[in-house]
Design an enzyme around this catalytic site. Sequence first.
Site, PDB file in Angstrom:
ATOM      1  N   GLY A 149       0.822  -1.218   0.000  1.00  0.00           N
ATOM      2  CA  GLY A 149       0.000   0.000   0.000  1.00  0.00           C
ATOM      3  C   GLY A 149       0.851   1.261   0.000  1.00  0.00           C
ATOM      4  O   GLY A 149       0.668   2.163  -0.829  1.00  0.00           O
ATOM      5  N   THR A 173       7.225  -5.572   5.421  1.00  0.00           N
ATOM      6  CA  THR A 173       5.982  -6.266   5.736  1.00  0.00           C
ATOM      7  C   THR A 173       6.295  -7.607   6.363  1.00  0.00           C
ATOM      8  O   THR A 173       7.163  -8.348   5.882  1.00  0.00           O
ATOM      9  CB  THR A 173       5.039  -6.503   4.535  1.00  0.00           C
ATOM     10  OG1 THR A 173       4.086  -7.507   4.899  1.00  0.00           O
ATOM     11  CG2 THR A 173       5.732  -6.960   3.282  1.00  0.00           C
ATOM     12  N   ASP A 212       4.447  -9.990   6.241  1.00  0.00           N
ATOM     13  CA  ASP A 212       3.890 -11.035   5.359  1.00  0.00           C
ATOM     14  C   ASP A 212       4.892 -11.516   4.303  1.00  0.00           C
ATOM     15  O   ASP A 212       4.695 -12.553   3.696  1.00  0.00           O
ATOM     16  CB  ASP A 212       2.638 -10.508   4.641  1.00  0.00           C
ATOM     17  CG  ASP A 212       1.450 -10.369   5.574  1.00  0.00           C
ATOM     18  OD1 ASP A 212       1.623 -10.592   6.783  1.00  0.00           O
ATOM     19  OD2 ASP A 212       0.346 -10.032   5.110  1.00  0.00           O
ATOM     20  N   GLY A 219      -0.830 -13.147   7.709  1.00  0.00           N
ATOM     21  CA  GLY A 219      -0.574 -13.622   6.351  1.00  0.00           C
ATOM     22  C   GLY A 219      -1.865 -13.528   5.574  1.00  0.00           C
ATOM     23  O   GLY A 219      -2.686 -14.440   5.573  1.00  0.00           O
ATOM     24  N   GLN A 245       3.002 -10.547  16.730  1.00  0.00           N
ATOM     25  CA  GLN A 245       3.967 -10.744  15.635  1.00  0.00           C
ATOM     26  C   GLN A 245       4.531  -9.432  15.119  1.00  0.00           C
ATOM     27  O   GLN A 245       5.526  -9.407  14.405  1.00  0.00           O
ATOM     28  CB  GLN A 245       3.280 -11.465  14.455  1.00  0.00           C
ATOM     29  CG  GLN A 245       2.862 -12.870  14.757  1.00  0.00           C
ATOM     30  CD  GLN A 245       1.723 -13.341  13.851  1.00  0.00           C
ATOM     31  OE1 GLN A 245       1.953 -14.004  12.860  1.00  0.00           O
ATOM     32  NE2 GLN A 245       0.494 -12.999  14.196  1.00  0.00           N
TER      33      GLN A 245
HETATM   34  O1  F6P Z   1       0.186  -6.712   5.979  1.00  0.00           O
HETATM   35  C1  F6P Z   1       0.629  -7.102   7.206  1.00  0.00           C
HETATM   36  C2  F6P Z   1      -0.522  -7.470   8.102  1.00  0.00           C
HETATM   37  O2  F6P Z   1       0.061  -7.903   9.296  1.00  0.00           O
HETATM   38  C3  F6P Z   1      -1.467  -8.533   7.535  1.00  0.00           C
HETATM   39  O3  F6P Z   1      -1.020  -9.837   7.698  1.00  0.00           O
HETATM   40  C4  F6P Z   1      -2.720  -8.244   8.317  1.00  0.00           C
HETATM   41  O4  F6P Z   1      -3.872  -8.659   7.610  1.00  0.00           O
HETATM   42  C5  F6P Z   1      -2.700  -6.762   8.457  1.00  0.00           C
HETATM   43  O5  F6P Z   1      -1.349  -6.371   8.429  1.00  0.00           O
HETATM   44  C6  F6P Z   1      -3.361  -6.304   9.727  1.00  0.00           C
HETATM   45  O6  F6P Z   1      -3.366  -4.919   9.774  1.00  0.00           O
HETATM   46  P1  F6P Z   1      -4.112  -4.100  10.928  1.00  0.00           P
HETATM   47  O7  F6P Z   1      -3.229  -4.158  12.129  1.00  0.00           O
HETATM   48  O8  F6P Z   1      -4.234  -2.724  10.415  1.00  0.00           O
HETATM   49  O9  F6P Z   1      -5.424  -4.744  11.170  1.00  0.00           O
END
Ligand code: F6P
Length: 358
Positions: free
Chosen positions: A115, A136, A138, A181, A284
């Site tokens: 993003g 990231t 992920d 993930g 995490q």
């Molecule tokens: O993109 C990284 C991530 O940890 C994804 O695995 C997860 O869906 C998202 O971020 C969660 O984001 P937020 O903390 O804004 O809900």
Amino acid sequence: MKIAIVTGGGDCPGLNAVIRAVAKAATKRGWEAIGIVGGFEGLLPPQNFRVLDYKALDGLLVRGGTILGTANRGQFSAKTGHGETRQLPAALLEETRRGMAQLGIEALVCVGGDGTLTIAQQMHEHGIPVVGVPKTIDNDLAATTVTFGFDSAVACATDALDRLHTTAESHNRVLVLEVMGRYAGWIAIYAGVAGGADVILIPEIPFRYESICAAIAEREKLGKRFTLVVAAEGARLAGGDFVTSSAQPENREARLGGIGAVVGAEIEKRTGKETRVVVLGHLQRGGSPTTMDRVLCTQFGAKAVELIAAGSFGRMVAHTGTSVESVPLKEATGQLRTVPPDSAFVSTARALGICLGD
Ligand code: F6P
């Protein structure tokens, strides 16, 4: 020369280590570095920033989160789903460019995932001098073999599995660990293999309950009365959809969560075995970066400054597997790097008898 750094999207271990590396490498060249507070919005008048002089960098290498704050919502939101990009309004980009000019910023280091780097690409197309650093947990960015934050997240998930292993064994239970993930199962497969999981569910391989329950029954036959299941939050039942924990907010990706509970309840119903679920969630994303991430963040930060010095804008620093190079931002944001179902990661798991749910 005056440069700025901004952190966008979800946080992860290592953001501060990148901030430190960028600021140190800039200072070494005699440049001034500032940090934009609160994500891209901090570039808009009245701007919000911190001077990143030597004193401001104390302790940053090991500190979790981001001292600058971050945002993955608001006006600067360029991703609403897998491959679904939203063009930021030209007026907003222009206001950003003017805001930067007012602060005398000559280059902007954008640290983030898909993003944030999509926003950076749009800024670049608008004539704003940017470079990107891939973050990231992920690990799903296409143009780099690894993103920072991933190793720390895997370490956290593996530690959780080690702990769940002993309690699952003591109580003869099935324990389901839900890890992050969204589109890519890298955390699940790495931690699952490292932590001795028996079942690993990833978004790339749709699962069936028959297969999971057969794996549990097979273990029982072998005298193993407990089972460890790792499920990526984006794992899906064959023919099913993502499990979400809230309605999709405007201009944002849906909030995932709950697949562990869904899978756990069905396992208990079908096998009669007591099944407990643990959602690892944002654990995490917190805490200190691992050794690997500290090194990666430092290399990435230093390389970002090198790109600026060379006037190589519109590029992202990237790991090739052996060295740190750079790629056009456009390449980095075009597609995601998911776990190939026929890759060595998956075949190693299968060779050990780990069930992938298919
Ligand atoms: O993109 C990284 C991530 O940890 C994804 O695995 C997860 O869906 C998202 O971020 C969660 O984001 P937020 O903390 O804004 O809900």
